[in-house]
Design a protein around this motif. Sequence first.
Motif, short mmCIF file in Angstrom:
data_model
loop_
_atom_site.label_atom_id
_atom_site.label_comp_id
_atom_site.label_asym_id
_atom_site.label_seq_id
_atom_site.Cartn_x
_atom_site.Cartn_y
_atom_site.Cartn_z
N ALA A 12 0.60 -1.37 -0.19
CA ALA A 12 -0.19 0.26 0.36
C ALA A 12 0.89 1.33 0.09
N LEU A 13 2.21 1.45 0.75
CA LEU A 13 3.08 2.43 0.71
C LEU A 13 3.61 3.22 -0.06
N ALA A 14 3.53 1.49 -1.27
CA ALA A 14 4.66 1.76 -2.58
C ALA A 14 3.68 1.99 -3.03
N LEU A 15 2.19 1.90 -3.76
CA LEU A 15 1.41 2.16 -4.33
C LEU A 15 1.27 3.58 -4.29
N PHE A 16 1.16 3.73 -2.72
CA PHE A 16 1.07 5.73 -2.80
C PHE A 16 2.02 6.27 -3.24
N VAL A 87 2.59 -8.72 -2.95
CA VAL A 87 1.40 -8.91 -1.64
C VAL A 87 2.47 -9.56 -0.78
N GLY A 88 2.32 -8.71 0.34
CA GLY A 88 3.47 -9.58 1.18
C GLY A 88 4.23 -8.63 1.33
N MET A 89 5.33 -7.23 0.42
CA MET A 89 6.02 -6.73 0.49
C MET A 89 6.44 -6.26 1.90
N THR A 90 7.27 -6.07 2.21
CA THR A 90 7.76 -5.41 3.87
C THR A 90 7.69 -4.25 3.96
N LEU A 91 7.13 -3.23 5.13
CA LEU A 91 6.78 -2.22 5.39
C LEU A 91 8.29 -1.51 4.63
N ARG A 96 10.60 1.96 0.12
CA ARG A 96 11.73 2.55 -0.60
C ARG A 96 11.03 3.03 -1.79
N TYR A 97 10.39 2.44 -2.22
CA TYR A 97 9.24 2.46 -3.49
C TYR A 97 8.60 4.60 -3.62
N PHE A 98 8.60 4.04 -2.54
CA PHE A 98 7.27 5.53 -2.25
C PHE A 98 8.41 6.31 -1.93
N THR A 99 9.99 6.18 -1.12
CA THR A 99 10.64 7.61 -1.45
C THR A 99 10.39 7.74 -3.09
N ALA A 100 11.36 6.28 -3.65
CA ALA A 100 11.77 6.99 -4.93
C ALA A 100 10.79 7.82 -5.94
N CYS A 101 9.65 7.63 -5.09
CA CYS A 101 8.80 7.97 -6.73
C CYS A 101 8.43 10.11 -5.80
N LEU A 102 8.85 10.25 -4.79
CA LEU A 102 8.35 11.43 -4.28
C LEU A 102 9.60 12.88 -5.12
N PRO A 103 11.20 12.21 -5.56
CA PRO A 103 11.87 13.71 -6.32
C PRO A 103 10.36 13.94 -7.12
N MET A 104 10.33 12.78 -8.21
CA MET A 104 9.51 13.26 -9.56
C MET A 104 7.35 13.87 -9.20
N ALA A 105 7.65 13.33 -8.19
CA ALA A 105 6.28 14.28 -7.33
C ALA A 105 6.52 15.90 -7.08
N PHE A 106 6.64 16.06 -6.38
CA PHE A 106 6.81 17.32 -6.05
C PHE A 106 7.63 18.13 -7.12
N MET A 157 16.55 5.07 -8.42
CA MET A 157 16.03 5.34 -7.07
C MET A 157 15.37 3.61 -7.73
N LEU A 158 14.57 3.74 -8.81
CA LEU A 158 13.67 2.53 -9.20
C LEU A 158 15.12 1.32 -9.00
N LEU A 159 15.40 1.87 -10.32
CA LEU A 159 16.20 0.78 -10.93
C LEU A 159 16.74 0.11 -9.69
N ALA A 160 17.98 0.53 -9.20
CA ALA A 160 18.70 0.16 -7.52
C ALA A 160 17.02 -0.93 -6.69
N LEU A 161 16.24 -0.70 -6.64
CA LEU A 161 15.27 -0.98 -6.06
C LEU A 161 15.42 -2.37 -6.58
N ARG A 162 15.29 -2.29 -8.06
CA ARG A 162 14.83 -3.47 -8.84
C ARG A 162 16.52 -4.67 -8.78
N GLY A 163 17.55 -3.82 -8.46
CA GLY A 163 18.66 -5.05 -8.05
C GLY A 163 18.69 -5.17 -7.46
N LEU A 164 17.54 -5.21 -5.68
CA LEU A 164 17.88 -5.44 -4.88
C LEU A 164 17.40 -6.84 -4.16
#
Length: 164
Positions: A12-16, A87-91, A96-106, A157-164
């Motif tokens: 949910a946080l990532a989707l937000f 589903v089952g993604m950790t908080l 991390r996904y939430f934070t990666a989207c913030l630069p573009m959002a704001f 940031m999103l690409l870095a997350l994909r590599g985790l």
Amino acid sequence: MLELLNTYGGFALALFGAALSVVLAGYGSAKGTGMVGEAGVGLLCEQPEQFGKVMILQVIPGTQGIYGFVVGFLAILFMGAMDGSAVGMTLTDGFRYFTACLPMAFIGMWSAQFQARVAVTGINLLSKKPDDWAKGMILCITVEFYAILSLLVSLFMLLALRGL
């Protein structure tokens, strides 16, 4: 309740975050293109032959909405929302996904509006000195640089997350 948070909270946080990228950058672009369109219509009442140049100045603040959509879409894709693996993604991962989207959002939201203000003055320049309209366009595009930087930061940031 804790089980629900553990199962869906990260997702949910990532989707937000993805939603914020699309909504805020889209809002900035909608507001920006509207502002320039309003100024352009005033000019077109007097000089309808300037439509092409007015349209170019109007669409420039719209790019941030496209960038926000790209970041939001890639976040949804990378987090696994399309194939159900999110589903089952950790908080922590959701944050991390939430934070990666913030630069573009704001930055997308703000830069589109600032860019629109420059484009409106470009419309004014076009009305008074039609041969110098490209100067207004160049000044308008200068603001785009910061939207592109925020797009790159979010993408990296999103690409870095994909590599985790």
